[in-house]
Design a protein around this motif. Structure first.
Motif, PDB file in Angstrom:
ATOM      1  N   LEU A 183      42.374  35.610 -22.680  1.00  0.00           N
ATOM      2  CA  LEU A 183      42.008  35.542 -21.270  1.00  0.00           C
ATOM      3  C   LEU A 183      43.174  35.986 -20.393  1.00  0.00           C
ATOM      4  O   LEU A 183      44.291  35.465 -20.499  1.00  0.00           O
ATOM      5  CB  LEU A 183      41.585  34.127 -20.900  1.00  0.00           C
ATOM      6  N   ASN A 184      42.913  36.972 -19.535  1.00  0.00           N
ATOM      7  CA  ASN A 184      43.885  37.442 -18.530  1.00  0.00           C
ATOM      8  C   ASN A 184      45.220  37.864 -19.126  1.00  0.00           C
ATOM      9  O   ASN A 184      46.252  37.793 -18.457  1.00  0.00           O
ATOM     10  CB  ASN A 184      44.123  36.351 -17.476  1.00  0.00           C
ATOM     11  N   ASP A 243      44.129  43.069 -11.017  1.00  0.00           N
ATOM     12  CA  ASP A 243      44.528  41.907 -11.810  1.00  0.00           C
ATOM     13  C   ASP A 243      44.419  42.205 -13.301  1.00  0.00           C
ATOM     14  O   ASP A 243      43.564  42.989 -13.727  1.00  0.00           O
ATOM     15  CB  ASP A 243      43.650  40.699 -11.485  1.00  0.00           C
ATOM     16  N   ALA A 244      45.253  41.539 -14.095  1.00  0.00           N
ATOM     17  CA  ALA A 244      45.230  41.734 -15.546  1.00  0.00           C
ATOM     18  C   ALA A 244      43.870  41.346 -16.118  1.00  0.00           C
ATOM     19  O   ALA A 244      43.348  40.278 -15.810  1.00  0.00           O
ATOM     20  CB  ALA A 244      46.328  40.920 -16.203  1.00  0.00           C
ATOM     21  N   PRO A 245      43.291  42.178 -16.984  1.00  0.00           N
ATOM     22  CA  PRO A 245      41.994  41.859 -17.590  1.00  0.00           C
ATOM     23  C   PRO A 245      42.170  40.987 -18.821  1.00  0.00           C
ATOM     24  O   PRO A 245      43.286  40.732 -19.288  1.00  0.00           O
ATOM     25  CB  PRO A 245      41.463  43.237 -17.979  1.00  0.00           C
ATOM     26  N   TYR A 302      34.845  41.250 -23.340  1.00  0.00           N
ATOM     27  CA  TYR A 302      34.362  40.281 -22.352  1.00  0.00           C
ATOM     28  C   TYR A 302      35.440  40.019 -21.310  1.00  0.00           C
ATOM     29  O   TYR A 302      36.588  39.708 -21.660  1.00  0.00           O
ATOM     30  CB  TYR A 302      33.980  38.983 -23.064  1.00  0.00           C
ATOM     31  N   ASN A 303      35.076  40.122 -20.025  1.00  0.00           N
ATOM     32  CA  ASN A 303      36.066  39.922 -18.974  1.00  0.00           C
ATOM     33  C   ASN A 303      35.731  38.762 -18.042  1.00  0.00           C
ATOM     34  O   ASN A 303      36.279  38.659 -16.950  1.00  0.00           O
ATOM     35  CB  ASN A 303      36.267  41.206 -18.150  1.00  0.00           C
ATOM     36  N   TYR A 336      39.967  51.184 -25.283  1.00  0.00           N
ATOM     37  CA  TYR A 336      40.411  49.898 -24.724  1.00  0.00           C
ATOM     38  C   TYR A 336      39.259  48.923 -24.503  1.00  0.00           C
ATOM     39  O   TYR A 336      38.105  49.313 -24.345  1.00  0.00           O
ATOM     40  CB  TYR A 336      41.185  50.115 -23.425  1.00  0.00           C
ATOM     41  N   ASN A 337      39.644  47.648 -24.547  1.00  0.00           N
ATOM     42  CA  ASN A 337      38.738  46.524 -24.279  1.00  0.00           C
ATOM     43  C   ASN A 337      37.482  46.547 -25.145  1.00  0.00           C
ATOM     44  O   ASN A 337      36.349  46.441 -24.666  1.00  0.00           O
ATOM     45  CB  ASN A 337      38.371  46.448 -22.804  1.00  0.00           C
TER      46      ASN A 337
END
Length: 327
Positions: free
Chosen positions: A109-110, A132-134, A139-140, A7-8
């Motif tokens: 984003l989000n 909160d939703a990432p 990149y966060n 993930y991410n």
């Protein structure tokens, strides 16, 4: 392999490559329950996805952009719009990855799904919330509104990764420290050049430079549109003329394109210089202390694209804060 979560991540394949985007196969057995979440996968090449086995594989909340081969996996919350990466394809190493930040307005984003035990930080050190939703991708942080350079190197990591010696012994180039790390080129009796980056056309190339020694016919320069040792532009100061100048080397032959008025150049004094190349318009700028002034300019259409570089001739020069920006 069981219960793996991927993930991410941000995965980018540039045009012309056929690298497989994701490959899943046997490694002493096939994986089970492999799940992919919140990844950004940009495919500008011809690479596909290979799943040679495995069970209960899942994709959700990923963003797929660019080319979409038939092997691209299904994803119930898939996005396919431009993720608005800041300047993708510009990384030279793991320290030069700001091109994979997200611009303001990015659909990534989000818009990800919350992951348990996410580590609390992204690659850049931004916080990753536990509630909160990432973002999707690596990149966060918040969407950026500034331009990311093609290349930025302050040598604070203590190495010159990404720079390649094009002329002269490799030993001519070392990291030195005079309060901060700098990249020094030492060639008291000859030429020496290092290059970096990818081939670019329209750029601003800026650096801070200080000379500790220079012979009567020595010079200190920055290089742009370098294709090989016989073809590039050079922007710098010549001790012989006492002027800033723009030179062209084409098919091995040097041509002086233009020079400034006489300039009082001092050893052990730092100068911030900038070369600007926009089509056939070439200019050399020097920071006067209250802003950049153009000391000489010219037009030439001989060389259209190439690498950037640093050039030392019969001198010892140290460079810092090399920045290559789009214009």
């Amino acid at each position: 392999m069981l219960n793996t979560k991927v993930y991410n991540n941000t995965i980018y394949l540039r045009p012309g490559l056929s690298t497989t985007m994701i490959r899943q196969s046997s490694w002493s057995g096939y994986p089970d329950k492999t799940e992919y979440y919140n990844n950004i996968i940009v495919n500008h090449g011809s690479g596909g996805y290979t799943f040679l086995g495995g069970t209960n594989t899942k994709f959700d909340y990923n963003l797929f952009y660019g080319n979409h081969p038939t092997s691209e996996p299904a994803d119930p919350h898939k996005l396919t719009s431009d993720p608005l990466l800041a300047n993708p394809g510009t990384a030279l190493d793991r320290h030069t990855v700001d091109g994979y930040l997200l611009k303001a307005g990015s659909p990534a984003l989000n818009s990800g799904v919350l992951m348990a035990s996410n580590g609390g930080k992204d690659y850049w050190g931004n916080s990753v919330s536990a509630s909160d939703a990432p973002n999707r991708g690596a990149y966060n942080g918040a969407g950026i509104t500034y331009s990311v350079p093609f290349l930025s190197d302050n040598f604070n990591d203590g190495d010159a990764g990404g720079w390649n010696v094009a002329l002269g012994p490799a030993a001519n180039w070392t990291i030195v420290n005079d309060g901060t790390p700098r990249y020094q080129g030492s060639a008291p009796s000859d030429d020496s050049i290092v290059t970096s980056g990818q081939a670019r056309s329209n750029i601003s190339l800026q650096t801070r430079v200080k000379s500790s020694a220079m012979s009567s016919d020595g010079s200190v320069s920055i290089v742009a549109r370098y294709t090989d040792i016989n073809n590039f532009y050079r922007f710098g100061y010549s001790q012989a003329s006492g002027k800033w100048s723009i030179w062209k080397k084409k098919a091995g032959a040097w041509t002086l394109l233009n020079s400034s008025s006489p300039f009082s150049y001092s050893l052990n004094t730092e100068y911030t210089v900038r070369a600007v190349l926009n089509g056939n318009a070439l200019s050399l700028q020097v920071d006067s202390g209250s802003g950049f002034i153009t000391v000489c300019s010219t037009t030439d259409a001989s060389l259209t694209s190439g690498l950037v570089g640093l050039h030392t001739y019969k001198s010892i020069n140290s460079y810092d804060d090399v920045i290559v920006s789009p214009i």
